[in-house]
Design a protein around this motif. Structure first.
Motif, PDB file in Angstrom:
ATOM      1  N   ALA A   1      23.059 -59.835  50.739  1.00 57.08           N
ATOM      2  CA  ALA A   1      21.747 -60.176  51.294  1.00 57.08           C
ATOM      3  C   ALA A   1      21.075 -61.260  50.454  1.00 57.08           C
ATOM      4  CB  ALA A   1      20.864 -58.934  51.371  1.00 57.08           C
ATOM      5  N   GLN A   2      21.218 -61.178  49.141  1.00 50.96           N
ATOM      6  CA  GLN A   2      20.636 -62.190  48.255  1.00 50.96           C
ATOM      7  C   GLN A   2      21.303 -63.547  48.488  1.00 50.96           C
ATOM      8  OE1 GLN A   2      17.937 -61.680  46.235  1.00 50.96           O
ATOM      9  NE2 GLN A   2      17.991 -63.877  45.905  1.00 50.96           N
ATOM     10  N   ALA A   3      22.623 -63.541  48.663  1.00 52.06           N
ATOM     11  CA  ALA A   3      23.343 -64.791  48.943  1.00 52.06           C
ATOM     12  C   ALA A   3      22.892 -65.378  50.284  1.00 52.06           C
ATOM     13  CB  ALA A   3      24.849 -64.544  48.939  1.00 52.06           C
ATOM     14  N   ALA A   4      22.672 -64.521  51.276  1.00 50.75           N
ATOM     15  CA  ALA A   4      22.189 -64.985  52.582  1.00 50.75           C
ATOM     16  C   ALA A   4      20.793 -65.585  52.450  1.00 50.75           C
ATOM     17  CB  ALA A   4      22.182 -63.835  53.587  1.00 50.75           C
ATOM     18  N   LYS A   5      19.968 -64.985  51.612  1.00 52.70           N
ATOM     19  CA  LYS A   5      18.615 -65.507  51.370  1.00 52.70           C
ATOM     20  C   LYS A   5      18.693 -66.901  50.751  1.00 52.70           C
ATOM     21  CE  LYS A   5      14.412 -64.476  48.728  1.00 52.70           C
ATOM     22  NZ  LYS A   5      14.439 -65.343  47.567  1.00 52.70           N
ATOM     23  N   GLU A   6      19.560 -67.061  49.767  1.00 55.38           N
ATOM     24  CA  GLU A   6      19.701 -68.364  49.106  1.00 55.38           C
ATOM     25  C   GLU A   6      20.224 -69.424  50.071  1.00 55.38           C
ATOM     26  OE1 GLU A   6      22.061 -67.412  45.648  1.00 55.38           O
ATOM     27  OE2 GLU A   6      20.438 -66.170  44.820  1.00 55.38           O
TER      28      GLU A   6
ATOM     29  N   ARG B   1      19.079 -74.084  53.673  1.00 52.99           N
ATOM     30  CA  ARG B   1      19.036 -74.640  55.031  1.00 52.99           C
ATOM     31  C   ARG B   1      17.605 -74.991  55.435  1.00 52.99           C
ATOM     32  NH1 ARG B   1      21.797 -70.098  58.063  1.00 52.99           N
ATOM     33  NH2 ARG B   1      20.543 -70.897  59.761  1.00 52.99           N
ATOM     34  N   LEU B   2      16.656 -74.191  54.982  1.00 50.89           N
ATOM     35  CA  LEU B   2      15.245 -74.444  55.274  1.00 50.89           C
ATOM     36  C   LEU B   2      14.793 -75.760  54.630  1.00 50.89           C
ATOM     37  CD1 LEU B   2      12.915 -72.976  56.734  1.00 50.89           C
ATOM     38  CD2 LEU B   2      12.375 -71.875  54.577  1.00 50.89           C
ATOM     39  N   ARG B   3      15.146 -75.950  53.364  1.00 54.44           N
ATOM     40  CA  ARG B   3      14.789 -77.202  52.674  1.00 54.44           C
ATOM     41  C   ARG B   3      15.411 -78.406  53.379  1.00 54.44           C
ATOM     42  NH1 ARG B   3      15.782 -73.969  48.220  1.00 54.44           N
ATOM     43  NH2 ARG B   3      17.871 -74.816  47.964  1.00 54.44           N
TER      44      ARG B   3
ATOM     45  N   GLN C   1      14.412 -70.194  59.251  1.00 55.04           N
ATOM     46  CA  GLN C   1      13.296 -69.270  59.035  1.00 55.04           C
ATOM     47  C   GLN C   1      13.668 -67.853  59.465  1.00 55.04           C
ATOM     48  OE1 GLN C   1      10.341 -71.480  61.260  1.00 55.04           O
ATOM     49  NE2 GLN C   1       9.388 -72.263  59.388  1.00 55.04           N
ATOM     50  N   VAL C   2      14.342 -67.726  60.591  1.00 53.44           N
ATOM     51  CA  VAL C   2      14.769 -66.403  61.067  1.00 53.44           C
ATOM     52  C   VAL C   2      15.805 -65.811  60.108  1.00 53.44           C
ATOM     53  CG1 VAL C   2      15.985 -65.167  62.909  1.00 53.44           C
ATOM     54  CG2 VAL C   2      14.200 -66.824  63.482  1.00 53.44           C
ATOM     55  N   ALA C   3      16.755 -66.620  59.681  1.00 49.07           N
ATOM     56  CA  ALA C   3      17.776 -66.137  58.740  1.00 49.07           C
ATOM     57  C   ALA C   3      17.130 -65.679  57.431  1.00 49.07           C
ATOM     58  CB  ALA C   3      18.807 -67.227  58.472  1.00 49.07           C
ATOM     59  N   LEU C   4      16.128 -66.415  56.978  1.00 52.39           N
ATOM     60  CA  LEU C   4      15.424 -66.041  55.751  1.00 52.39           C
ATOM     61  C   LEU C   4      14.677 -64.723  55.936  1.00 52.39           C
ATOM     62  CD1 LEU C   4      14.646 -66.713  52.850  1.00 52.39           C
ATOM     63  CD2 LEU C   4      12.761 -68.100  53.764  1.00 52.39           C
ATOM     64  N   LYS C   5      14.000 -64.554  57.066  1.00 51.37           N
ATOM     65  CA  LYS C   5      13.295 -63.292  57.343  1.00 51.37           C
ATOM     66  C   LYS C   5      14.266 -62.118  57.355  1.00 51.37           C
ATOM     67  CE  LYS C   5       9.472 -64.992  60.172  1.00 51.37           C
ATOM     68  NZ  LYS C   5       8.918 -65.047  61.524  1.00 51.37           N
ATOM     69  N   ARG C   6      15.410 -62.313  57.984  1.00 47.25           N
ATOM     70  CA  ARG C   6      16.398 -61.233  58.061  1.00 47.25           C
ATOM     71  C   ARG C   6      16.906 -60.855  56.674  1.00 47.25           C
ATOM     72  NH1 ARG C   6      20.156 -62.703  63.236  1.00 47.25           N
ATOM     73  NH2 ARG C   6      20.874 -60.576  62.986  1.00 47.25           N
ATOM     74  N   ALA C   7      17.229 -61.851  55.872  1.00 45.94           N
ATOM     75  CA  ALA C   7      17.744 -61.586  54.523  1.00 45.94           C
ATOM     76  C   ALA C   7      16.681 -60.912  53.660  1.00 45.94           C
ATOM     77  CB  ALA C   7      18.214 -62.885  53.879  1.00 45.94           C
ATOM     78  N   MET C   8      15.455 -61.410  53.733  1.00 48.56           N
ATOM     79  CA  MET C   8      14.380 -60.818  52.930  1.00 48.56           C
ATOM     80  C   MET C   8      14.075 -59.392  53.382  1.00 48.56           C
ATOM     81  SD  MET C   8      11.960 -64.168  52.373  1.00 48.56           S
ATOM     82  CE  MET C   8      10.651 -63.248  51.607  1.00 48.56           C
ATOM     83  N   ASN C   9      14.178 -59.140  54.674  1.00 48.81           N
ATOM     84  CA  ASN C   9      13.973 -57.788  55.187  1.00 48.81           C
ATOM     85  C   ASN C   9      15.041 -56.842  54.644  1.00 48.81           C
ATOM     86  OD1 ASN C   9      12.730 -55.775  56.951  1.00 48.81           O
ATOM     87  ND2 ASN C   9      14.571 -55.989  58.204  1.00 48.81           N
TER      88      ASN C   9
END
Length: 146
Positions: A101-106, A111-113, A128-136
């Motif tokens: 999950a941490q790797a997915a967040k990174e 990708r966001l940048r 943004q959606v991928a980041l929300k999912r990983a952070m969740n």
């Protein structure tokens, strides 16, 4: 004499199958328009859910344990004392691989940048959606007391 505890069935399913099936006394979810707590004999509802944590309070006999489940959107339907959550994806806290999950967040942050630099709206939304999912997933993992 104390009232017997009122329990109802809680089911979480995804396209990959059933993720969760237990009896609970309270289910807390985040609908797209706000928080909901579902108890025994709640009025029937059908409402869309946000990327969020689902909390299921189990019976007093189970030590009032709370099960934590990460979902990435979907719907909850409650009727006849059965709560059914149909989610795009779902994962119990105990099954979350936090390093993944941490790797997915990174990856999502990168990708966001990149999407912001290129003014790429489509990839910006996806990131943004991928980041929300990983952070969740990370948040739900941590909520379990890790």
């Amino acid at each position: 004499m104390a009232d017997p505890e009122k329990l109802f069935k809680v089911i979480v399913v995804t396209p990959n199958g059933m993720i969760y099936s237990h009896r609970g006394s309270i289910v807390d979810v985040r609908a797209i328009d706000g928080e909901r707590s579902i108890l025994y004999n709640h009025i029937p509802i059908l409402t869309p859910l946000a990327i969020s944590e689902v909390k299921v309070k189990r019976s007093r006999e189970m030590g009032s344990r709370i099960d934590h489940i990460a979902i990435s959107g979907g719907y909850i339907e409650f009727s006849n004392n059965v709560a059914t959550i149909v989610a795009d994806s779902a994962e119990r806290a105990r099954n979350i691989d936090v390093s993944r999950a941490q790797a997915a967040k990174e990856r999502a942050e990168k990708r966001l940048r990149e999407a912001r630099e290129k003014h790429d709206e489509r990839n910006l939304e996806r990131a943004q959606v991928a980041l929300k999912r990983a952070m969740n997933r990370i948040s739900v993992y941590n909520a379990r007391g890790h």
